[in-house]
Design a protein around this motif. Structure first.
Motif, PDB file in Angstrom:
ATOM      1  N   LYS A   1       2.940 -11.585  -0.552  1.00  0.00           N
ATOM      2  CA  LYS A   1       3.321  -9.926  -0.092  1.00  0.00           C
ATOM      3  C   LYS A   1       3.273  -9.478   0.681  1.00  0.00           C
ATOM      4  O   LYS A   1       2.093 -10.146   1.668  1.00  0.00           O
ATOM      5  N   PRO A   2       3.476  -9.023   1.024  1.00  0.00           N
ATOM      6  CA  PRO A   2       3.442  -8.118   2.682  1.00  0.00           C
ATOM      7  C   PRO A   2       2.696  -7.928   2.297  1.00  0.00           C
ATOM      8  O   PRO A   2       2.296  -7.142   1.286  1.00  0.00           O
ATOM      9  N   LYS A   3       1.503  -6.918   3.745  1.00  0.00           N
ATOM     10  CA  LYS A   3       0.690  -6.301   4.092  1.00  0.00           C
ATOM     11  C   LYS A   3       1.194  -5.007   4.521  1.00  0.00           C
ATOM     12  O   LYS A   3       1.910  -4.906   5.710  1.00  0.00           O
ATOM     13  N   VAL A   4       1.356  -3.823   4.227  1.00  0.00           N
ATOM     14  CA  VAL A   4       0.944  -2.421   4.288  1.00  0.00           C
ATOM     15  C   VAL A   4       0.008  -1.534   4.494  1.00  0.00           C
ATOM     16  O   VAL A   4      -0.768  -1.339   3.790  1.00  0.00           O
TER      17      VAL A   4
ATOM     18  N   GLN B   1       1.151   1.289   9.255  1.00  0.00           N
ATOM     19  CA  GLN B   1       3.048   1.755   8.945  1.00  0.00           C
ATOM     20  C   GLN B   1       3.073   3.156   8.101  1.00  0.00           C
ATOM     21  O   GLN B   1       3.653   3.135   7.619  1.00  0.00           O
TER      22      GLN B   1
ATOM     23  N   ILE C   1       9.618  -1.289  -0.564  1.00  0.00           N
ATOM     24  CA  ILE C   1       8.724  -0.439  -0.356  1.00  0.00           C
ATOM     25  C   ILE C   1       8.798   0.533  -0.238  1.00  0.00           C
ATOM     26  O   ILE C   1       7.432   1.942  -0.474  1.00  0.00           O
TER      27      ILE C   1
ATOM     28  N   SER D   1       4.940  -4.680  -4.853  1.00  0.00           N
ATOM     29  CA  SER D   1       5.680  -5.400  -4.189  1.00  0.00           C
ATOM     30  C   SER D   1       4.996  -5.751  -2.457  1.00  0.00           C
ATOM     31  O   SER D   1       5.614  -6.024  -1.682  1.00  0.00           O
ATOM     32  N   ALA D   2       4.055  -4.495  -2.170  1.00  0.00           N
ATOM     33  CA  ALA D   2       3.544  -4.875  -1.048  1.00  0.00           C
ATOM     34  C   ALA D   2       1.733  -5.332  -1.328  1.00  0.00           C
ATOM     35  O   ALA D   2       1.213  -4.670  -2.588  1.00  0.00           O
ATOM     36  N   GLU D   3       1.313  -5.643  -0.190  1.00  0.00           N
ATOM     37  CA  GLU D   3      -0.412  -5.499  -0.520  1.00  0.00           C
ATOM     38  C   GLU D   3      -0.758  -3.855   0.187  1.00  0.00           C
ATOM     39  O   GLU D   3      -0.161  -3.582   1.262  1.00  0.00           O
TER      40      GLU D   3
ATOM     41  N   LEU E   1       9.864  -0.272   7.060  1.00  0.00           N
ATOM     42  CA  LEU E   1       9.894  -0.788   6.056  1.00  0.00           C
ATOM     43  C   LEU E   1      10.510  -0.808   4.800  1.00  0.00           C
ATOM     44  O   LEU E   1      11.871   0.430   5.402  1.00  0.00           O
ATOM     45  N   SER E   2      10.696  -1.840   4.070  1.00  0.00           N
ATOM     46  CA  SER E   2      11.475  -1.911   3.349  1.00  0.00           C
ATOM     47  C   SER E   2      12.175  -0.590   2.273  1.00  0.00           C
ATOM     48  O   SER E   2      10.558   0.213   1.771  1.00  0.00           O
TER      49      SER E   2
END
Length: 295
Positions: free
Chosen positions: A36-39, A87, A277, A63-65, A273-274
């Motif tokens: 998972k992408p880190k945010v 972010q 997310i 969907s993210a950490e 960011l997507s």
């Protein structure tokens, strides 16, 4: 009777077993799940409402950490967001006004969701003679205690001075903890302090529980505040009272409403960011607020 067929079958079985043991790679393996992408989510001081919001939101983001980072508050969050080290952030909306005025920096961020309402609490020593914030205008012998530079109270006071220069002569100091700020107001008969928080927050309940004999809650409804605009050019503050009995030990709130202003904290995020997310962050904010402020 010939033993050759039985031997042949056993030999084949042994060979297959040996191959399976020696070459485990021949077995099909499930593909590894992508990380998972880190945010990075900049919140506020430890144990505060902003941190609580971030930690509660984290449970709803799939969907993210979501990495929770403690900061000094709104302006610190905006600086980090502009620098790309953060972010997502929760901020007081008046901070966006001060950030733009002081730094001149552009912020490539977008609105995600409103968070909880925050009220201006103006606590004064009972001997100060301050019943309303306008009583402080031009008072060079008064003292107003704010939070650290960039904190909610500091931002509020700077916006107030920008709209009404008669507050400019009032001396201000910063205090790094609520305990120190309240103790200073208690010991100085001309002192007040500004606290920006939701109703019945940890900070305001601390004052209610420990300083009911020496502090009073003054009105903070200066009409000049109606001129302060948010980042969208709309009025920043809503004139709303602290309801009677919210702080029963702090006079006169124990027996009547206290006129003040409120604003809603907001969650904002980097535009890069997507969409997935950002959509999850929107839903996570709403779900977190239901948990935090359930009746």
């Amino acid at each position: 009777m010939s033993m050759r067929p039985a031997f042949t079958v056993l030999a084949i079985l042994g060979l297959l077993t040996g191959l399976a043991t020696a070459a485990p790679g021949v077995h099909a393996q499930a593909p590894a799940k992508p990380a998972k992408p880190k945010v990075t989510f900049c919140t506020g001081q430890k144990d505060g409402k902003y941190e609580e919001l971030g930690k509660t939101m984290r449970t709803y983001v799939r969907s993210a950490e979501l990495e929770i980072v403690n900061t000094e508050g709104t302006l610190d969050n905006l600086e980090r967001l502009a620098a790309g080290t953060c972010q997502v952030a929760v901020v007081q909306p008046d901070g966006l006004t001060v950030f733009k005025r002081q730094s001149g920096k552009s912020l490539d961020a977008e609105f995600i969701s409103k968070a909880h309402p925050e009220y201006v609490h103006l606590y004064c020593n009972k001997e100060s003679g301050v019943d309303r914030i306008t009583d402080l205008r031009g008072k060079k012998d008064a003292l107003v205690i704010l939070g650290a530079q960039g904190s909610g109270p500091w931002i509020f006071w700077n916006n107030l001075v920008a709209e009404d220069k008669t507050y400019e002569p009032v001396p201000t100091v910063v205090a790094d903890t609520m305990k120190r700020a309240a103790a200073t107001v208690e010991s100085d008969p001309k002192a007040c302090m500004v606290v920006i928080s939701g109703l019945k927050s940890k900070s305001t309940l601390f004052v209610n529980d420990n300083y009911g004999d020496t502090l009073t809650l003054a009105k903070a409804d200066d009409r000049d505040l109606k001129n302060v605009k948010n980042w969208a050019g709309k009025p920043l503050f809503t004139f709303a009272p602290i309801p009677e009995g919210t702080y029963p030990n702090i006079k006169p709130n124990g027996r009547r409403d206290i006129a003040t202003v409120s604003m809603e904290a907001v969650v904002i995020a980097d535009k890069t960011l997507s969409a997935e997310i950002k959509d999850e962050l929107t839903g996570a904010t709403k779900n977190a607020l239901k948990v935090m402020f359930r009746p």
